[in-house]
Design a protein around this motif. Structure first.
Motif: not given
Length: 214
Positions: A151-170
Motif C-alpha cells: 500500500d502506498h498511503s502514508y499511514k500504511a507505508c509507515r506501519g509497514d516499515r515500522d513492522a519490518l524494522m521490528t521483525h527484521f531490523p538487520q
C-alpha cells in the motif's frame, strides 16, 4: 527448517491454474532492476558461501509476479517467499474487481500461472503483508533481502516499515515509488531518521535501506 515448513504450508497447486499468462499492467522500472542487480549480483549463485544455505529473499506485495521472476533470474539458487493477499489491492492499484474480474481468486491464479516455471524456488504466502511479516518472523525465517511494494498511503507505508524494522531490523530492504508517492517518501525519510539505517540508496523511483551490518 523454516523454509520446509513454509513450503509445506503454502504449496503451489498440483496443476497450473487455467488462466492466460497476463502481462498487463506489469510494472518493473529501470530503478527497480538496477537496485536489484546491485544487491543481488549474479555471481552470488556460485559463491561457495551459499552451499550450506541458499539465499532467501522475501517480497511483500507481488501483484502478477514480474519482480518475483526478475529476482529469481538474478540468483538461480535463491528461494523467494512472496506474500500478498492477491485480492484486495491498495491505494495505487485498487480492488481486484476494478479490473473486471468477478472471480476473487483471479489475481492469485494469474500470479501462480505467471510464476509456474519457478514453483520449485518460490513460496506464495497468501496473507496480508503486515501479518505475514510477524508470521515469517515467528517461523524463524532469516531473509537476506526484503523487497517491499504494498500500500502506498502514508499511514500504511509507515506501519509497514515500522513492522519490518521490528521483525527484521538487520535485513536489507528495497522498495519503490519513493518519487511518485508522497506517502512512501515521507515514511522512508522518517524510518531513516528514527531507526538504525546505515545509509539510504536511491535510484530513480526506488530506494534501499541498508543496515549497518550489511
Amino acid at each position: 527448517m523454516a523454509l520446509a515448513r513454509l513450503r509445506a504450508a503454502h504449496p503451489y497447486p498440483p496443476t497450473c491454474p487455467d488462466v492466460p499468462f497476463d502481462t498487463k499492467p506489469f510494472w518493473l522500472e529501470k530503478g527497480n532492476t538496477r537496485l536489484l542487480r546491485q544487491f543481488i549480483p549474479p555471481d552470488l549463485a556460485d559463491d561457495p558461501r551459499n552451499r550450506d544455505r541458499p539465499k532467501v529473499y522475501v517480497e511483500f506485495g507481488s501483484w502478477k509476479g514480474r519482480s518475483a521472476q526478475y529476482i529469481l533470474s538474478l540468483n538461480t539458487k535463491c528461494v523467494l517467499v512472496c506474500a500478498d493477499t492477491w485480492a484486495l489491492g491498495d491505494t495505487s492499484i485498487g480492488a481486484n474487481k476494478a479490473f473486471g474480474h468477478a472471480d476473487p481468486d483471479h489475481l492469485y491464479k494469474t500470479f501462480l500461472r505467471n510464476t509456474w516455471a519457478h514453483r520449485d524456488r518460490l513460496i506464495p504466502v497468501r496473507m496480508d503483508g503486515r501479518k505475514a511479516m510477524a508470521y515469517l518472523k515467528a517461523m524463524g525465517l532469516r531473509p537476506d533481502l526484503i523487497y517491499l511494494d504494498m500500500d502506498h498511503s502514508y499511514k500504511a507505508c509507515r506501519g509497514d516499515r515500522d513492522a519490518l524494522m521490528t521483525h527484521f531490523p538487520q535485513t536489507l530492504i528495497l522498495g519503490d515509488d519513493v518519487m511518485h508517492w508522497p506517502g512512501v517518501a515521507r515514511a522512508v525519510k522518517e524510518v531513516v531518521d528514527e531507526y538504525t539505517v546505515h545509509h539510504l540508496v536511491l535510484n530513480q523511483n526506488c530506494y534501499a535501506l541498508v543496515p549497518a551490518v550489511h
